[in-house]
Scaffold this active site. Structure first.
Site, PDB file in Angstrom:
ATOM      1  N   GLU A   1       0.778  -1.089  -0.072  1.00 19.37           N
ATOM      2  CA  GLU A   1      -0.012   0.003   0.016  1.00 19.37           C
ATOM      3  C   GLU A   1       0.778   1.122  -0.031  1.00 19.37           C
ATOM      4  OE1 GLU A   1      -2.884  -0.316  -0.470  1.00 19.37           O
ATOM      5  OE2 GLU A   1      -3.294  -2.542  -0.219  1.00 19.37           O
TER       6      GLU A   1
ATOM      7  N   CYS B   1      -1.743   9.328   2.536  1.00 21.78           N
ATOM      8  CA  CYS B   1      -1.159   8.743   0.940  1.00 21.78           C
ATOM      9  C   CYS B   1      -2.238   8.992  -0.059  1.00 21.78           C
ATOM     10  CB  CYS B   1      -0.999   7.205   1.111  1.00 21.78           C
ATOM     11  SG  CYS B   1      -2.442   6.369   1.814  1.00 21.78           S
TER      12      CYS B   1
END
Length: 486
Positions: free
Chosen positions: A226, A260
């Site tokens: 991720e 993110c």
């Protein structure tokens, strides 16, 4: 239930981690099938410890960031850790059921039956980051425990106070053979990533992910990565600008943009540039009338990242690019008062080779590019590495369709930013440089499970009936002729 794991040096850490891995795997094998009741119990213990330690988490994250609002921690780390565990508990029995699959003709007519059983993989390694250290540890843990696995965790060294609190939480909630956590620096992380797990999930920077993947490859450990990247925001000409500006800047200023999925750059119609800039400034000033001594505005996590972000702004200044800090004059940001706060800053029409357009920003800096024709936005996104998220604001269905069908990203939110990550039944993950694999909800359960194919043959002599049993004969030719045709 067990003592937090510490080691005096890397060699000791490697030995300790290897011994825990062996103990977890042995206990997992001895346990056999993991019942729904056992899985629910492990998840409930995780929920209970998150509720119990919420005040300690608030204090620890405020210490690590030097300023981290209580509300941000409760929403994005505490509640966002509890929600996936509750969701898994609610749907566990359904996910665990055997799935019937169609059986190919003619075996289906002769009594053959096909199914898929979801089996735990074993021991899963979790390497979690610093930006949401609790959520990005306990979030994956929800799917890991729901799937019946054991887990070993390596949290970030950038948030040491939070890592210590999580070590207390893990030690209280689970036996070491169920879940174990190991704190330490990058050397411990390097050794951790080289362990022969049955699966590993890493959340963090793309540059580090290359090393993680290489280490995992030596043991053929499957990985879920991720990562991040430069998530674009495309603003249409027909947009409700006040609504869009408020939602964009909420996403950009939450946790000081250290997300993110935070909007990384905007693409706006050329003729609406000044209007967009004014709207962004206005909504941000409403949210944060002051910044430096405002406990609701998060600090950059440490001096290293503070200097990194300031180097991007210095690069823009050297190139003569306009960078407008929102609400900067009311405080002196050179006198940080023990924090590393940076005001939300708009960088207008940066050059393609400027740092703000080459690097993932991961902070409260927002570049703004302009376009004349909407097709330019699609071409621009497609000419760059695939992002973790993409965002479209507008009412034009053709434009929306173009973003959805002609660009590739980990996920998309329409008329907002980031929010798709909050939907537990949507897979969360990137593509290419922004990640590999996904989790959350049912997709997380499947990621951390082995989908075992099971075929139950009928009592008929299928080999003989189908001509597959030597010596080959006319039945063989008939079977071949039936299958080998256009």
């Amino acid at each position: 239930m067990n003592a937090p794991q510490t080691a005096t040096n890397v060699a000791d850490a490697e030995t300790l981690m290897q011994s825990v891995l062996e103990a977890q795997r042995s206990d997992y094998i001895a346990e056999g099938g993991v019942s729904a009741a056992t899985r629910r119990d492990r998840l409930q213990r995780g929920i209970d410890v998150c509720v119990k330690y919420q005040d300690k988490m608030i204090d620890a994250l405020n210490t690590d960031f030097s300023c981290r609002p209580r509300e941000v921690t409760l929403l994005t780390d505490v509640a966002a850790s509890i929600t996936p565990m509750k969701h898994c508990m609610k749907h566990l029995e359904k996910w665990m059921r055997s799935e019937k699959r169609p059986t190919m003709f003619p075996l289906n007519l002769l009594g053959g039956r096909s199914s898929v059983e979801y089996q735990p993989k074993g021991v899963v390694g979790v390497i979690s980051p610093w930006n949401f250290p609790v959520n990005l540890t306990f979030g994956p843990l929800a799917g890991i425990l729901a799937a019946g696995n054991r887990a070993m965790i390596k949290p970030s060294e950038f948030t040491p106070a939070t890592s210590e609190v999580m070590a207390e939480m893990v030690a209280e909630a689970w036996d070491e053979k169920e879940v174990a956590i190991f704190t330490g620096g990058p050397e411990v992380g390097q050794a951790f990533s080289g362990l022969a797990f049955d699966h590993m999930i890493f959340t963090g920077a793309t540059s580090i992910a290359r090393h993680i993947m290489a280490a995992a490859a030596r043991n053929l450990v499957p990985v879920t990565l991720e990562l991040g990247g430069k998530s674009p925001v495309i603003i249409s000409r027909d947009v409700d600008l006040q609504m869009a500006a408020q939602r964009i800047m909420l996403g950009k200023t939450l946790n000081a943009g250290q997300i993110c999925l935070a909007p990384d750059y905007l693409m706006v119609p050329e003729e609406r540039l000044s209007e967009v800039v004014e709207a962004l400034k206005s909504v941000t000033e409403e949210m944060y009338p002051k910044l430096l001594d405002n406990p609701e505005y998060t600090s950059v996590v440490n001096e290293r990242h503070f200097q990194r972000l300031n180097s991007y702004l210095a690069d823009a200044e050297e190139r003569g690019i306009t960078a407008t800090a929102i609400n900067p004059a009311k405080e002196d940001f050179s006198a940080q008062q023990g924090t590393f706060k940076i005001p939300p800053t708009l960088v207008v029409n940066p050059t393609e080779d400027s740092k703000v357009m080459e690097e993932e920003i991961f902070g409260p800096i927002l570049p703004i590019r302009t376009y004349k024709d909407f097709s330019e936005t699609i071409d621009y996104v497609n000419s760059h590495p695939r992002p973790l998220g993409a965002y479209y604001f507008g009412k034009n269905k053709d434009e929306e369709e173009a973003v959805l069908k002609r660009t590739t990203s980990g996920g998309v939110t329409v008329n907002d930013v980031i929010m798709h990550i909050m939907q537990e039944e949507l897979p969360f993950g990137g593509v290419g440089p922004s990640g590999m694999g996904s989790y959350h909800g049912h997709d997380g359960f499947k990621t951390f499970s082995h989908a075992k194919a099971i075929f139950r043959q009928s009592s008929f002599n299928i080999g003989k009936l189908g001509g597959m049993l030597p010596p080959y004969n006319s039945a063989t030719e008939k079977t071949i002729k039936m299958q080998v045709k256009s």
